[in-house]
Design a protein around this motif. Sequence first.
Motif, PDB file in Angstrom:
ATOM      1  N   THR A 215       0.827  -1.202   0.000  1.00  0.00           N
ATOM      2  CA  THR A 215       0.000   0.000   0.000  1.00  0.00           C
ATOM      3  C   THR A 215       0.864   1.256   0.000  1.00  0.00           C
ATOM      4  OG1 THR A 215      -1.704  -1.163   1.257  1.00  0.00           O
ATOM      5  CG2 THR A 215      -1.861   1.223   1.173  1.00  0.00           C
ATOM      6  N   LYS A 216       0.490   2.178  -0.894  1.00  0.00           N
ATOM      7  CA  LYS A 216       1.109   3.495  -0.936  1.00  0.00           C
ATOM      8  C   LYS A 216       0.014   4.553  -0.822  1.00  0.00           C
ATOM      9  CE  LYS A 216       4.799   1.885  -4.006  1.00  0.00           C
ATOM     10  NZ  LYS A 216       5.439   2.022  -5.350  1.00  0.00           N
ATOM     11  N   VAL A 217       0.371   5.681  -0.237  1.00  0.00           N
ATOM     12  CA  VAL A 217      -0.549   6.819  -0.145  1.00  0.00           C
ATOM     13  C   VAL A 217       0.047   7.947  -0.980  1.00  0.00           C
ATOM     14  CG1 VAL A 217      -1.612   8.541   1.367  1.00  0.00           C
ATOM     15  CG2 VAL A 217      -1.390   6.156   2.131  1.00  0.00           C
ATOM     16  N   ASN A 218      -0.710   8.424  -1.954  1.00  0.00           N
ATOM     17  CA  ASN A 218      -0.259   9.499  -2.831  1.00  0.00           C
ATOM     18  C   ASN A 218      -0.799  10.838  -2.344  1.00  0.00           C
ATOM     19  OD1 ASN A 218       1.041   7.658  -4.457  1.00  0.00           O
ATOM     20  ND2 ASN A 218      -0.536   7.638  -6.042  1.00  0.00           N
ATOM     21  N   VAL A 219       0.086  11.801  -2.160  1.00  0.00           N
ATOM     22  CA  VAL A 219      -0.288  13.130  -1.669  1.00  0.00           C
ATOM     23  C   VAL A 219       0.209  14.179  -2.657  1.00  0.00           C
ATOM     24  CG1 VAL A 219      -0.171  14.751   0.263  1.00  0.00           C
ATOM     25  CG2 VAL A 219       0.041  12.282   0.692  1.00  0.00           C
ATOM     26  N   VAL A 220      -0.703  14.871  -3.311  1.00  0.00           N
ATOM     27  CA  VAL A 220      -0.330  15.998  -4.166  1.00  0.00           C
ATOM     28  C   VAL A 220      -0.153  17.219  -3.268  1.00  0.00           C
ATOM     29  CG1 VAL A 220      -1.026  17.507  -6.057  1.00  0.00           C
ATOM     30  CG2 VAL A 220      -1.538  15.054  -6.162  1.00  0.00           C
ATOM     31  N   VAL A 221       1.042  17.778  -3.250  1.00  0.00           N
ATOM     32  CA  VAL A 221       1.356  18.870  -2.324  1.00  0.00           C
ATOM     33  C   VAL A 221       1.200  20.210  -3.038  1.00  0.00           C
ATOM     34  CG1 VAL A 221       3.092  19.865  -0.795  1.00  0.00           C
ATOM     35  CG2 VAL A 221       2.963  17.378  -1.091  1.00  0.00           C
ATOM     36  N   ILE A 222       0.404  21.096  -2.440  1.00  0.00           N
ATOM     37  CA  ILE A 222       0.153  22.421  -3.004  1.00  0.00           C
ATOM     38  C   ILE A 222       0.446  23.459  -1.918  1.00  0.00           C
ATOM     39  CG2 ILE A 222      -1.544  23.936  -4.090  1.00  0.00           C
ATOM     40  CD1 ILE A 222      -3.058  21.459  -4.977  1.00  0.00           C
ATOM     41  N   THR A 237       3.451   6.652   8.844  1.00  0.00           N
ATOM     42  CA  THR A 237       4.347   5.514   8.624  1.00  0.00           C
ATOM     43  C   THR A 237       4.964   4.997   9.920  1.00  0.00           C
ATOM     44  OG1 THR A 237       6.373   6.837   8.270  1.00  0.00           O
ATOM     45  CG2 THR A 237       4.903   6.514   6.380  1.00  0.00           C
ATOM     46  N   ARG A 238       4.675   5.646  11.042  1.00  0.00           N
ATOM     47  CA  ARG A 238       5.265   5.190  12.310  1.00  0.00           C
ATOM     48  C   ARG A 238       4.808   3.771  12.652  1.00  0.00           C
ATOM     49  NH1 ARG A 238       7.158   7.601  17.197  1.00  0.00           N
ATOM     50  NH2 ARG A 238       6.712   9.705  16.378  1.00  0.00           N
ATOM     51  N   GLU A 239       3.510   3.531  12.575  1.00  0.00           N
ATOM     52  CA  GLU A 239       2.960   2.221  12.922  1.00  0.00           C
ATOM     53  C   GLU A 239       2.515   1.418  11.701  1.00  0.00           C
ATOM     54  OE1 GLU A 239       3.211   1.213  15.910  1.00  0.00           O
ATOM     55  OE2 GLU A 239       3.680   3.134  16.888  1.00  0.00           O
ATOM     56  N   ARG A 240       2.292   2.083  10.582  1.00  0.00           N
ATOM     57  CA  ARG A 240       1.796   1.405   9.384  1.00  0.00           C
ATOM     58  C   ARG A 240       2.929   1.110   8.407  1.00  0.00           C
ATOM     59  NH1 ARG A 240      -2.044   5.510  10.436  1.00  0.00           N
ATOM     60  NH2 ARG A 240      -4.202   4.783  10.652  1.00  0.00           N
ATOM     61  N   ASP A 241       2.959  -0.089   7.879  1.00  0.00           N
ATOM     62  CA  ASP A 241       3.960  -0.456   6.879  1.00  0.00           C
ATOM     63  C   ASP A 241       3.440  -0.026   5.507  1.00  0.00           C
ATOM     64  OD1 ASP A 241       6.008  -1.452   5.415  1.00  0.00           O
ATOM     65  OD2 ASP A 241       5.540  -3.572   5.742  1.00  0.00           O
ATOM     66  N   ILE A 242       3.457   1.278   5.271  1.00  0.00           N
ATOM     67  CA  ILE A 242       3.012   1.849   4.010  1.00  0.00           C
ATOM     68  C   ILE A 242       4.080   2.815   3.509  1.00  0.00           C
ATOM     69  CG2 ILE A 242       0.565   1.686   4.595  1.00  0.00           C
ATOM     70  CD1 ILE A 242       0.593   4.657   5.286  1.00  0.00           C
ATOM     71  N   THR A 243       3.954   3.232   2.267  1.00  0.00           N
ATOM     72  CA  THR A 243       4.826   4.252   1.702  1.00  0.00           C
ATOM     73  C   THR A 243       3.981   5.464   1.354  1.00  0.00           C
ATOM     74  OG1 THR A 243       6.338   2.622   0.752  1.00  0.00           O
ATOM     75  CG2 THR A 243       6.415   4.839  -0.163  1.00  0.00           C
ATOM     76  N   VAL A 244       4.305   6.605   1.936  1.00  0.00           N
ATOM     77  CA  VAL A 244       3.633   7.859   1.610  1.00  0.00           C
ATOM     78  C   VAL A 244       4.481   8.591   0.583  1.00  0.00           C
ATOM     79  CG1 VAL A 244       2.820  10.079   2.472  1.00  0.00           C
ATOM     80  CG2 VAL A 244       2.554   8.030   3.876  1.00  0.00           C
ATOM     81  N   ARG A 245       3.866   8.955  -0.542  1.00  0.00           N
ATOM     82  CA  ARG A 245       4.609   9.605  -1.617  1.00  0.00           C
ATOM     83  C   ARG A 245       4.070  11.018  -1.840  1.00  0.00           C
ATOM     84  NH1 ARG A 245       4.909   5.692  -6.664  1.00  0.00           N
ATOM     85  NH2 ARG A 245       2.699   6.244  -6.771  1.00  0.00           N
TER      86      ARG A 245
END
Length: 646
Positions: A215-222, A237-245
């Motif tokens: 699982t990845k979380v996509n964040v468009v930064v404005i 991401t501290r407790e979740r094994d995910i990748t935030v992009r």
Amino acid sequence: MLSRLRTAPRSATRFLSTSAAAPSPLALAREPQQRPTSDSALSRARTRIANRDHVQVAPPLVDSFGRKHDYLRLSLTEKCNLRCTYCMPEQGVPLLPKDDLLTADEIERVARVFVDHGVRKIRLTGGEPTIRRDIVDIVERLGRLSLSSLGMTSNGIALKRKLPALVSAGLSSLNLSLDTLDPFKYELVTRRRGFDAVMDSLDIAQGLKPKGLKTKVNVVVIRGLNDHEVPDFVELTRERDITVRFIEYMPFEDNRWSTAKLVPSSELLSLISARHPASGLDKLQDAASDTTRAYRVPGYAGSFGFISSMTDHFCGGCSRLRIGADGRVKVCLFGPPVLSLRPLLRSSPASPTSDAALMHAVGGAVYGKKFAHDGLGGPEGIKREGKMGPMVGIAASLPISPLRPTRRPRTRTPLHLLGPSTSSPLSFPTTRLFSSTSSPRTSSSSSSDDNDSSPRLTHIDPSTGKAAMVSVAGKASTLRSATAVGRVYVPPAAFALIDFGDEHEHELEQVERDGSRRRSRRGGMNKKGDVVSVAQLAGLMGAKHTSLLIPLCHPVPLSHVAVELRPLRATSEVEVRCTATCEGATGVEMEALTGVSVAALTVWDMCKAAGGKEMEIRGLRVVSKSGGKSGDWVRPDFDEQRDDVE
């Protein structure tokens, strides 16, 4: 510079070979962009292409720069159940006819042909792919192919019920789009509700990790919108094994992109590093063709990364091709489609297009791919000359408003459960995201009559990026009015204690229904007094003191404020309505919203002893306004008669 093109590697000449048969027009590649001609063999080969000599590209998914394309992004639909401000025009664009979209059989064939020629990763996109009714069937079909990864990008709204079946069918990777952790801001950005549904989808995805789902979380930064939330996303991401992009804001058709709103990835990395000075950040190993530069906070379960398409592009290792829902091929995200597969897929049964001919046409398109950003020379060139179109298509006939959410069951995260970074019910409407003469205004101190259509946070000084009051100097004073509503859910036991002034009438109706007289609780008051009267007075005082409660609101000389509370017995709710009127240079939407909020909080306070933790404040919104240069407006989805019976 992006506009300068490197010389093609000498090894690229190995991919040129002759063919005995003359190629069809579809197989001929467009002329690649000019580069230095020091490599005479490549120069001669390009001359032969220009002269329509018998030349083909082999293997077909390698371009003239030697880049091998093994990653295919397949769009399944143009439709989307959100209206995100950064990826489409506010007015939408017409949808293609349903018959123009690829069928499940055609999608399967295209995927199989590409896999036969070296594609190892497929990602399903949209629009929103979960809108397709046959999404599970499509995933199951593609799951049988020889792939290293079968992924999907989704906004998560309609995903949670389908996700377990999708994983069982073969889905191995999920990219979940989420641009804010603030439920109220989410509604403003997407023009729809759904924050809770997205978080539920994320939790379900985490539960499916043992079955192989990444699982990845996509964040468009404005800038000015959600850039300050970047450290909060890293904390996911501290407790979740995910990748935030974190994805740099990109210019799409009519999304009002500007360099002022672009936050370079390097700036975000510095911000995150400053939050973790003691532990530092670990740089992770990136694959050669990876779009993400990945990092991890030591000790955290997951990771985060940056997709810097604008400021630090990764075009040199690009391995991606895109096929739209109608079969049109894009070899670069920033360029127009260069080939349509649909006519080839639907050729006459008498002379069907073979898989080899299909891939031959694709090979010509891939060979003509430019080195970077379709040769447009970077962000400003993309904005000025690009033909990207909107990210998704929305029927132009659908009216779209930043304050028009879809109807859904009336549940929402209770205010007392929102974290410290979320907006309060009083503060979320104080700034509207975009100035638009066709959109309702939600701030009394915003420039309601501003004709500037460029997107901005109205209480931010564009020159400094700091909070500032909007100037209304020079504006004409006109008669203005606004009405806001909200509801308080009160559990039935506590609801029965509130005296709405119609208890006798209500009791007579009860007698007529069941034929028996029941003893009335005279007055129905709780220990703190008359709930309705006290809440009305509180709402009146709140509306009059709006500028003291909301820092950047102008003090408005109100000429009238009306606060009304009425029971919605079918749902055990108290509806609060506030209408504010003034003659001034700015609107009174904030005064109406504040009146509703304070009255609702007063109901909560007076009923909390009996209502317990089940109480909720719901549906705070402006439903109508009048006056000002923008004219009158009534919320499209607000039906007074319907609200009476809900």
